[in-house]
Design a protein around this motif. Structure first.
Motif, PDB file in Angstrom:
ATOM      1  N   ASN A  21       0.828  -1.205   0.000  1.00 27.44           N
ATOM      2  CA  ASN A  21       0.000   0.000   0.000  1.00 27.44           C
ATOM      3  C   ASN A  21       0.864   1.259   0.000  1.00 27.44           C
ATOM      4  O   ASN A  21       0.572   2.220  -0.710  1.00 27.44           O
ATOM      5  CB  ASN A  21      -0.960  -0.002   1.196  1.00 27.44           C
ATOM      6  N   PHE A  22       1.927   1.248   0.780  1.00 27.42           N
ATOM      7  CA  PHE A  22       2.859   2.374   0.812  1.00 27.42           C
ATOM      8  C   PHE A  22       3.446   2.603  -0.580  1.00 27.42           C
ATOM      9  O   PHE A  22       3.485   3.727  -1.075  1.00 27.42           O
ATOM     10  CB  PHE A  22       3.974   2.090   1.828  1.00 27.42           C
ATOM     11  N   GLN A  23       3.889   1.528  -1.218  1.00 28.05           N
ATOM     12  CA  GLN A  23       4.480   1.639  -2.553  1.00 28.05           C
ATOM     13  C   GLN A  23       3.450   2.122  -3.574  1.00 28.05           C
ATOM     14  O   GLN A  23       3.779   2.912  -4.463  1.00 28.05           O
ATOM     15  CB  GLN A  23       5.081   0.304  -3.001  1.00 28.05           C
ATOM     16  N   SER A  24       2.228   1.675  -3.436  1.00 25.54           N
ATOM     17  CA  SER A  24       1.171   2.138  -4.351  1.00 25.54           C
ATOM     18  C   SER A  24       0.975   3.645  -4.229  1.00 25.54           C
ATOM     19  O   SER A  24       0.854   4.346  -5.239  1.00 25.54           O
ATOM     20  CB  SER A  24      -0.147   1.417  -4.060  1.00 25.54           C
ATOM     21  N   PHE A  25       0.950   4.154  -3.003  1.00 32.15           N
ATOM     22  CA  PHE A  25       0.849   5.603  -2.821  1.00 32.15           C
ATOM     23  C   PHE A  25       2.050   6.311  -3.444  1.00 32.15           C
ATOM     24  O   PHE A  25       1.896   7.340  -4.111  1.00 32.15           O
ATOM     25  CB  PHE A  25       0.746   5.970  -1.338  1.00 32.15           C
ATOM     26  N   LEU A  26       3.237   5.779  -3.233  1.00 34.55           N
ATOM     27  CA  LEU A  26       4.424   6.380  -3.858  1.00 34.55           C
ATOM     28  C   LEU A  26       4.262   6.462  -5.367  1.00 34.55           C
ATOM     29  O   LEU A  26       4.544   7.500  -5.973  1.00 34.55           O
ATOM     30  CB  LEU A  26       5.684   5.568  -3.529  1.00 34.55           C
ATOM     31  N   ASP A  27       3.813   5.390  -5.969  1.00 32.34           N
ATOM     32  CA  ASP A  27       3.631   5.358  -7.424  1.00 32.34           C
ATOM     33  C   ASP A  27       2.552   6.342  -7.874  1.00 32.34           C
ATOM     34  O   ASP A  27       2.715   7.027  -8.889  1.00 32.34           O
ATOM     35  CB  ASP A  27       3.264   3.947  -7.885  1.00 32.34           C
ATOM     36  N   LEU A  28       1.465   6.431  -7.123  1.00 28.27           N
ATOM     37  CA  LEU A  28       0.356   7.303  -7.502  1.00 28.27           C
ATOM     38  C   LEU A  28       0.697   8.792  -7.365  1.00 28.27           C
ATOM     39  O   LEU A  28       0.181   9.617  -8.120  1.00 28.27           O
ATOM     40  CB  LEU A  28      -0.879   6.980  -6.659  1.00 28.27           C
ATOM     41  N   PHE A  29       1.567   9.139  -6.427  1.00 32.79           N
ATOM     42  CA  PHE A  29       1.889  10.542  -6.191  1.00 32.79           C
ATOM     43  C   PHE A  29       3.244  10.955  -6.756  1.00 32.79           C
ATOM     44  O   PHE A  29       3.658  12.099  -6.592  1.00 32.79           O
ATOM     45  CB  PHE A  29       1.880  10.852  -4.684  1.00 32.79           C
ATOM     46  N   ARG A  36       3.395  15.808  -1.835  1.00 35.00           N
ATOM     47  CA  ARG A  36       4.787  15.375  -1.798  1.00 35.00           C
ATOM     48  C   ARG A  36       4.982  14.330  -0.705  1.00 35.00           C
ATOM     49  O   ARG A  36       4.860  14.637   0.480  1.00 35.00           O
ATOM     50  CB  ARG A  36       5.713  16.563  -1.533  1.00 35.00           C
ATOM     51  N   PRO A  37       5.271  13.093  -1.088  1.00 36.81           N
ATOM     52  CA  PRO A  37       5.564  12.084  -0.068  1.00 36.81           C
ATOM     53  C   PRO A  37       6.768  12.525   0.773  1.00 36.81           C
ATOM     54  O   PRO A  37       7.732  13.085   0.257  1.00 36.81           O
ATOM     55  CB  PRO A  37       5.911  10.838  -0.884  1.00 36.81           C
ATOM     56  N   LEU A  38       6.679  12.305   2.081  1.00 33.17           N
ATOM     57  CA  LEU A  38       7.780  12.666   2.967  1.00 33.17           C
ATOM     58  C   LEU A  38       9.008  11.811   2.674  1.00 33.17           C
ATOM     59  O   LEU A  38      10.136  12.285   2.767  1.00 33.17           O
ATOM     60  CB  LEU A  38       7.361  12.514   4.433  1.00 33.17           C
ATOM     61  N   PHE A  39       8.783  10.568   2.294  1.00 31.89           N
ATOM     62  CA  PHE A  39       9.878   9.647   1.984  1.00 31.89           C
ATOM     63  C   PHE A  39       9.724   9.148   0.561  1.00 31.89           C
ATOM     64  O   PHE A  39       8.619   8.838   0.121  1.00 31.89           O
ATOM     65  CB  PHE A  39       9.875   8.445   2.939  1.00 31.89           C
ATOM     66  N   GLY A  40      10.832   9.034  -0.152  1.00 30.06           N
ATOM     67  CA  GLY A  40      10.812   8.575  -1.532  1.00 30.06           C
ATOM     68  C   GLY A  40      10.877   7.074  -1.685  1.00 30.06           C
ATOM     69  O   GLY A  40      10.674   6.547  -2.775  1.00 30.06           O
ATOM     70  N   GLN A  41      11.160   6.394  -0.599  1.00 29.04           N
ATOM     71  CA  GLN A  41      11.193   4.937  -0.627  1.00 29.04           C
ATOM     72  C   GLN A  41      11.012   4.412   0.789  1.00 29.04           C
ATOM     73  O   GLN A  41      11.167   5.148   1.757  1.00 29.04           O
ATOM     74  CB  GLN A  41      12.504   4.422  -1.214  1.00 29.04           C
ATOM     75  N   LEU A  42      10.683   3.150   0.873  1.00 29.16           N
ATOM     76  CA  LEU A  42      10.510   2.495   2.162  1.00 29.16           C
ATOM     77  C   LEU A  42      11.688   1.538   2.358  1.00 29.16           C
ATOM     78  O   LEU A  42      11.872   0.611   1.574  1.00 29.16           O
ATOM     79  CB  LEU A  42       9.188   1.731   2.174  1.00 29.16           C
ATOM     80  N   PRO A  43      12.496   1.781   3.381  1.00 31.05           N
ATOM     81  CA  PRO A  43      13.663   0.907   3.587  1.00 31.05           C
ATOM     82  C   PRO A  43      13.250  -0.541   3.853  1.00 31.05           C
ATOM     83  O   PRO A  43      12.156  -0.794   4.377  1.00 31.05           O
ATOM     84  CB  PRO A  43      14.335   1.504   4.828  1.00 31.05           C
ATOM     85  N   SER A 110      -7.772  -1.080  -4.709  1.00 37.19           N
ATOM     86  CA  SER A 110      -8.782  -0.122  -5.174  1.00 37.19           C
ATOM     87  C   SER A 110      -9.086   0.920  -4.097  1.00 37.19           C
ATOM     88  O   SER A 110      -9.372   2.077  -4.409  1.00 37.19           O
ATOM     89  CB  SER A 110     -10.053  -0.827  -5.627  1.00 37.19           C
ATOM     90  N   GLU A 111      -9.007   0.549  -2.845  1.00 35.44           N
ATOM     91  CA  GLU A 111      -9.223   1.515  -1.765  1.00 35.44           C
ATOM     92  C   GLU A 111      -8.058   2.491  -1.647  1.00 35.44           C
ATOM     93  O   GLU A 111      -8.260   3.680  -1.354  1.00 35.44           O
ATOM     94  CB  GLU A 111      -9.475   0.790  -0.446  1.00 35.44           C
ATOM     95  N   VAL A 112      -6.849   2.027  -1.891  1.00 33.61           N
ATOM     96  CA  VAL A 112      -5.694   2.927  -1.916  1.00 33.61           C
ATOM     97  C   VAL A 112      -5.874   3.947  -3.042  1.00 33.61           C
ATOM     98  O   VAL A 112      -5.645   5.147  -2.857  1.00 33.61           O
ATOM     99  CB  VAL A 112      -4.372   2.137  -2.080  1.00 33.61           C
ATOM    100  N   THR A 113      -6.313   3.473  -4.189  1.00 26.83           N
ATOM    101  CA  THR A 113      -6.586   4.378  -5.313  1.00 26.83           C
ATOM    102  C   THR A 113      -7.686   5.368  -4.948  1.00 26.83           C
ATOM    103  O   THR A 113      -7.576   6.566  -5.269  1.00 26.83           O
ATOM    104  CB  THR A 113      -6.973   3.569  -6.567  1.00 26.83           C
ATOM    105  N   PHE A 114      -8.726   4.913  -4.268  1.00 26.71           N
ATOM    106  CA  PHE A 114      -9.814   5.784  -3.802  1.00 26.71           C
ATOM    107  C   PHE A 114      -9.251   6.893  -2.907  1.00 26.71           C
ATOM    108  O   PHE A 114      -9.571   8.077  -3.084  1.00 26.71           O
ATOM    109  CB  PHE A 114     -10.850   4.956  -3.044  1.00 26.71           C
ATOM    110  N   VAL A 115      -8.417   6.532  -1.940  1.00 28.97           N
ATOM    111  CA  VAL A 115      -7.812   7.516  -1.031  1.00 28.97           C
ATOM    112  C   VAL A 115      -6.974   8.517  -1.828  1.00 28.97           C
ATOM    113  O   VAL A 115      -7.078   9.733  -1.622  1.00 28.97           O
ATOM    114  CB  VAL A 115      -6.953   6.818   0.044  1.00 28.97           C
ATOM    115  N   ALA A 116      -6.165   8.017  -2.750  1.00 31.58           N
ATOM    116  CA  ALA A 116      -5.311   8.896  -3.557  1.00 31.58           C
ATOM    117  C   ALA A 116      -6.145   9.857  -4.392  1.00 31.58           C
ATOM    118  O   ALA A 116      -5.835  11.058  -4.471  1.00 31.58           O
ATOM    119  CB  ALA A 116      -4.403   8.059  -4.453  1.00 31.58           C
ATOM    120  N   GLU A 117      -7.197   9.360  -4.998  1.00 24.70           N
ATOM    121  CA  GLU A 117      -8.057  10.228  -5.819  1.00 24.70           C
ATOM    122  C   GLU A 117      -8.727  11.303  -4.973  1.00 24.70           C
ATOM    123  O   GLU A 117      -8.829  12.456  -5.393  1.00 24.70           O
ATOM    124  CB  GLU A 117      -9.114   9.385  -6.538  1.00 24.70           C
TER     125      GLU A 117
END
Length: 123
Positions: A21-29, A36-43, A110-117
């Motif tokens: 889910n974190f990676q999906s948000f990164l990709d969507l934004f 602006r995501p605070l972090f560009g990647q998740l360690p 799909s819910e992650v996409t809903f939140v992003a939209e």
């Protein structure tokens, strides 16, 4: 009760879902200038609690998201009145602009996409 509940949880699956889910948000934004995501990647090995983003009008955006059913949080909101925040510009910026989006394991793609939209519409 707690032991019974814990024995039923698949912690590996929970971590994998939260990371996905974190990676999906990164990709969507990734290309949006208003979010602006605070972090560009998740360690490796990190299980995120939220997806932190920097947005203008954070409190208004958060209220709008909450109204639309998104459990966003104005992360690190408020100032302790006994502390002087002079000279801590970066901390004040984060306190005023950091929004936490949900990444919990019960969210589907799909819910992650809903939140992003909803977030993109709110900003």
């Amino acid at each position: 009760v707690t032991h019974r509940l814990l024995s039923r949880l698949d912690f590996t699956a929970i971590i994998e879902r939260r990371r996905a889910n974190f990676q999906s948000f990164l990709d969507l934004f990734r290309t949006d200038v208003k979010v602006r995501p605070l972090f560009g990647q998740l360690p490796p090995g990190v299980c995120p609690l939220h997806f932190p983003v920097i947005v203008e009008r954070r409190n208004q955006v958060c209220a709008d998201l909450n109204y639309k059913g998104v459990d966003a949080i104005p992360w690190w909101a408020g100032y302790h009145r006994e502390l002087s925040w002079n000279g801590f510009d970066d901390a004040r910026f984060l306190k005023d602009n950091l929004l936490a989006l949900p990444v919990h394991q019960d969210l589907t793609e799909s819910e992650v996409t809903f939140v992003a939209e909803r977030l993109l519409a709110a900003v």
